[in-house]
Design a protein around this motif. Structure first.
Motif, PDB file in Angstrom:
ATOM      1  N   HIS A   1     -96.612  44.321  77.405  1.00 46.98           N
ATOM      2  CA  HIS A   1     -96.968  42.901  77.502  1.00 46.98           C
ATOM      3  C   HIS A   1     -95.795  42.029  77.063  1.00 46.98           C
ATOM      4  CE1 HIS A   1     -99.381  39.268  77.423  1.00 46.98           C
ATOM      5  NE2 HIS A   1     -98.992  39.045  76.175  1.00 46.98           N
ATOM      6  N   ILE A   2     -95.167  42.388  75.954  1.00 38.75           N
ATOM      7  CA  ILE A   2     -94.028  41.620  75.439  1.00 38.75           C
ATOM      8  C   ILE A   2     -92.852  41.713  76.406  1.00 38.75           C
ATOM      9  CG2 ILE A   2     -92.306  41.509  73.587  1.00 38.75           C
ATOM     10  CD1 ILE A   2     -94.536  42.522  71.681  1.00 38.75           C
ATOM     11  N   ALA A   3     -92.570  42.931  76.876  1.00 36.82           N
ATOM     12  CA  ALA A   3     -91.436  43.137  77.782  1.00 36.82           C
ATOM     13  C   ALA A   3     -91.659  42.442  79.124  1.00 36.82           C
ATOM     14  CB  ALA A   3     -91.197  44.631  77.989  1.00 36.82           C
TER      15      ALA A   3
ATOM     16  N   PHE B   1     -74.884  45.226  79.483  1.00 41.64           N
ATOM     17  CA  PHE B   1     -75.328  45.248  78.084  1.00 41.64           C
ATOM     18  C   PHE B   1     -76.711  44.623  77.858  1.00 41.64           C
ATOM     19  CE2 PHE B   1     -70.598  45.142  77.799  1.00 41.64           C
ATOM     20  CZ  PHE B   1     -70.425  46.392  77.215  1.00 41.64           C
ATOM     21  N   ILE B   2     -76.918  43.409  78.355  1.00 44.41           N
ATOM     22  CA  ILE B   2     -78.153  42.687  78.027  1.00 44.41           C
ATOM     23  C   ILE B   2     -79.358  43.265  78.764  1.00 44.41           C
ATOM     24  CG2 ILE B   2     -79.292  40.440  77.986  1.00 44.41           C
ATOM     25  CD1 ILE B   2     -76.481  39.167  77.985  1.00 44.41           C
ATOM     26  N   ASN B   3     -79.247  43.385  80.070  1.00 44.48           N
ATOM     27  CA  ASN B   3     -80.365  43.876  80.874  1.00 44.48           C
ATOM     28  C   ASN B   3     -80.811  45.292  80.484  1.00 44.48           C
ATOM     29  OD1 ASN B   3     -82.163  43.371  83.235  1.00 44.48           O
ATOM     30  ND2 ASN B   3     -81.046  45.108  84.099  1.00 44.48           N
ATOM     31  N   PRO B   4     -79.882  46.245  80.305  1.00 45.79           N
ATOM     32  CA  PRO B   4     -80.317  47.597  79.900  1.00 45.79           C
ATOM     33  C   PRO B   4     -81.062  47.622  78.574  1.00 45.79           C
ATOM     34  CG  PRO B   4     -78.072  47.675  80.724  1.00 45.79           C
ATOM     35  CD  PRO B   4     -78.430  46.224  80.602  1.00 45.79           C
ATOM     36  N   GLU B   5     -80.621  46.818  77.622  1.00 44.81           N
ATOM     37  CA  GLU B   5     -81.289  46.796  76.318  1.00 44.81           C
ATOM     38  C   GLU B   5     -82.721  46.290  76.456  1.00 44.81           C
ATOM     39  OE1 GLU B   5     -82.242  47.305  72.522  1.00 44.81           O
ATOM     40  OE2 GLU B   5     -80.284  47.887  73.305  1.00 44.81           O
ATOM     41  N   ILE B   6     -82.915  45.246  77.267  1.00 47.64           N
ATOM     42  CA  ILE B   6     -84.259  44.696  77.464  1.00 47.64           C
ATOM     43  C   ILE B   6     -85.157  45.707  78.173  1.00 47.64           C
ATOM     44  CG2 ILE B   6     -85.581  42.926  78.715  1.00 47.64           C
ATOM     45  CD1 ILE B   6     -83.260  40.980  78.124  1.00 47.64           C
ATOM     46  N   LEU B   7     -84.651  46.312  79.248  1.00 43.56           N
ATOM     47  CA  LEU B   7     -85.464  47.250  80.020  1.00 43.56           C
ATOM     48  C   LEU B   7     -85.730  48.554  79.274  1.00 43.56           C
ATOM     49  CD1 LEU B   7     -83.974  46.963  83.638  1.00 43.56           C
ATOM     50  CD2 LEU B   7     -85.938  45.765  82.659  1.00 43.56           C
ATOM     51  N   SER B   8     -84.876  48.893  78.308  1.00 43.99           N
ATOM     52  CA  SER B   8     -85.013  50.178  77.621  1.00 43.99           C
ATOM     53  C   SER B   8     -86.299  50.284  76.802  1.00 43.99           C
ATOM     54  CB  SER B   8     -83.810  50.415  76.697  1.00 43.99           C
ATOM     55  OG  SER B   8     -83.830  49.530  75.579  1.00 43.99           O
TER      56      SER B   8
ATOM     57  N   GLN C   1     -82.121  53.628  80.851  1.00 45.02           N
ATOM     58  CA  GLN C   1     -82.695  54.959  80.628  1.00 45.02           C
ATOM     59  C   GLN C   1     -81.914  55.708  79.553  1.00 45.02           C
ATOM     60  OE1 GLN C   1     -85.387  56.169  82.949  1.00 45.02           O
ATOM     61  NE2 GLN C   1     -85.703  57.423  81.126  1.00 45.02           N
ATOM     62  N   PHE C   2     -80.585  55.584  79.570  1.00 48.13           N
ATOM     63  CA  PHE C   2     -79.770  56.238  78.542  1.00 48.13           C
ATOM     64  C   PHE C   2     -80.146  55.734  77.149  1.00 48.13           C
ATOM     65  CE2 PHE C   2     -76.040  56.851  81.730  1.00 48.13           C
ATOM     66  CZ  PHE C   2     -76.578  58.059  82.136  1.00 48.13           C
ATOM     67  N   ILE C   3     -80.254  54.399  77.015  1.00 46.65           N
ATOM     68  CA  ILE C   3     -80.591  53.804  75.712  1.00 46.65           C
ATOM     69  C   ILE C   3     -81.955  54.300  75.249  1.00 46.65           C
ATOM     70  CG2 ILE C   3     -81.089  51.640  74.517  1.00 46.65           C
ATOM     71  CD1 ILE C   3     -79.090  50.283  76.438  1.00 46.65           C
ATOM     72  N   ALA C   4     -82.938  54.277  76.156  1.00 42.67           N
ATOM     73  CA  ALA C   4     -84.297  54.714  75.806  1.00 42.67           C
ATOM     74  C   ALA C   4     -84.309  56.185  75.414  1.00 42.67           C
ATOM     75  CB  ALA C   4     -85.242  54.475  76.986  1.00 42.67           C
ATOM     76  N   ASN C   5     -83.634  57.019  76.178  1.00 38.42           N
ATOM     77  CA  ASN C   5     -83.641  58.457  75.901  1.00 38.42           C
ATOM     78  C   ASN C   5     -82.932  58.804  74.602  1.00 38.42           C
ATOM     79  OD1 ASN C   5     -84.956  58.648  78.334  1.00 38.42           O
ATOM     80  ND2 ASN C   5     -83.688  60.290  79.136  1.00 38.42           N
ATOM     81  N   GLU C   6     -81.893  58.060  74.272  1.00 43.77           N
ATOM     82  CA  GLU C   6     -81.224  58.302  72.985  1.00 43.77           C
ATOM     83  C   GLU C   6     -82.171  58.002  71.827  1.00 43.77           C
ATOM     84  OE1 GLU C   6     -76.432  57.880  73.646  1.00 43.77           O
ATOM     85  OE2 GLU C   6     -77.503  56.170  72.791  1.00 43.77           O
ATOM     86  N   ARG C   7     -82.917  56.903  71.955  1.00 42.96           N
ATOM     87  CA  ARG C   7     -83.867  56.577  70.878  1.00 42.96           C
ATOM     88  C   ARG C   7     -85.006  57.591  70.838  1.00 42.96           C
ATOM     89  NH1 ARG C   7     -83.013  50.650  72.131  1.00 42.96           N
ATOM     90  NH2 ARG C   7     -84.861  50.733  73.417  1.00 42.96           N
ATOM     91  N   ILE C   8     -85.416  58.078  71.994  1.00 38.88           N
ATOM     92  CA  ILE C   8     -86.476  59.087  72.038  1.00 38.88           C
ATOM     93  C   ILE C   8     -86.021  60.375  71.365  1.00 38.88           C
ATOM     94  CG2 ILE C   8     -87.720  60.647  73.598  1.00 38.88           C
ATOM     95  CD1 ILE C   8     -89.069  57.978  73.310  1.00 38.88           C
TER      96      ILE C   8
END
Length: 281
Positions: free
Chosen positions: A34-36, A64-71, A162-169
């Motif tokens: 919802h927030i995203a 930089f900006i768009n990937p962080e938001i989508l992650s 996807q890279f940013i999200a997977n690193e955090r996962i």
């Protein structure tokens, strides 16, 4: 235009940081989406109405900006699926389940190794191809956009998300393994594994906020690519504290009238200078 998107990213991170970590997985997923979704819709409408000031601004947004938001919705979706599929079994089997999930993450990075190295090393040579509306001939393969978000997203921008999200996962999975084993990395009761006493922050929480902003604004972590929220959560884990709403804490700093805005950092500077003077006297 990037100033609009940077503020949007900051607002998004602030709202996500306020989510309770103890929320049930489905509630947390719904809240994150919802927030995203509101942020993504703002991007869509802004891109319809305005153009980037320059090619460099376009690259900065998509790199930089768009990937962080989508992650963030990507990360939460993966986290949700991992949690709801956790087996009800022995500790050994649960740990194996998470270890297998970790292998899936690592396999993804290996499959996209060329592009992942571009991401990790912050290469710039192919930025015009990867992060603009480039229409020239291509001599290298590009990944397909994995999903529709309502506005043009370069394939590499989505892959970076996807890279940013997977690193955090990966970090999340390691935490789940540690939790399953009833083991906290580096700490056991009041002592660390090396026998030294536990270290935790006992000073004013606002001082940590000063420190977090100082680290973020001077780009000390991950070549300046670590978000303020990531730095704050890292400090919370490392110092065993709960900072809470960082924006409210920063408002307290901005509200200092009679004293310096950065009195903690100023004090650190004074003590270091005093130490230098003492050693040289």
């Amino acid at each position: 235009m990037n100033e609009i998107f940077k503020k949007l990213k900051g607002d998004l991170l602030e709202q996500l940081s306020d989510l309770d970590e103890k929320l049930p997985p489905l509630e947390r997923l719904s809240a994150t989406n919802h927030i995203a979704a509101k942020a993504i819709n703002t991007i869509k409408e802004t891109l319809k109405e305005q153009e980037f000031d320059s090619e460099e601004d376009e690259i900065q947004f998509y790199k930089f900006i768009n990937p962080e938001i989508l992650s963030h919705p990507i990360e939460e979706g993966i986290r949700y699926n991992i949690l709801i599929n956790e087996p009800i079994h022995t500790v050994e089997n649960i740990v194996k389940y998470y270890e297998d999930e970790l292998k899936v993450m690592q396999s993804f990075f290996r499959m996209n190794n060329f592009h992942y190295q571009y991401f990790k090393n912050n290469f710039v040579e192919l930025d015009k191809i990867y992060f603009t509306n480039y229409t020239g001939p291509l001599t290298i393969p590009l990944p397909e956009v994995p999903y529709h978000i309502g506005y043009r997203c370069t394939p590499m921008s989505c892959l970076f998300a996807q890279f940013i999200a997977n690193e955090r996962i990966q970090h999340f999975i390691l935490q789940q393994i540690a939790k399953t084993r009833h083991w906290v990395p580096g700490f056991a009761e009041n002592f660390q594994s090396d026998g030294f006493p536990e270290i935790k922050w006992t000073g004013d929480i606002t001082n940590v906020v000063e420190l977090a902003y100082g680290i973020h604004l001077t780009g000390q972590i991950n070549n300046g690519n670590a978000s303020l929220n990531q730095i704050v959560r890292w400090l919370e884990r490392s110092l065993k504290i709960n900072i809470g709403n960082i924006q409210k804490k920063f408002t307290e700093i901005e509200g200092r009238k009679r004293l310096s805005f950065t009195r903690f950092l100023d004090r650190m500077k004074q003590e270091i200078l005093r130490k230098i003077d003492s050693d040289n006297s």
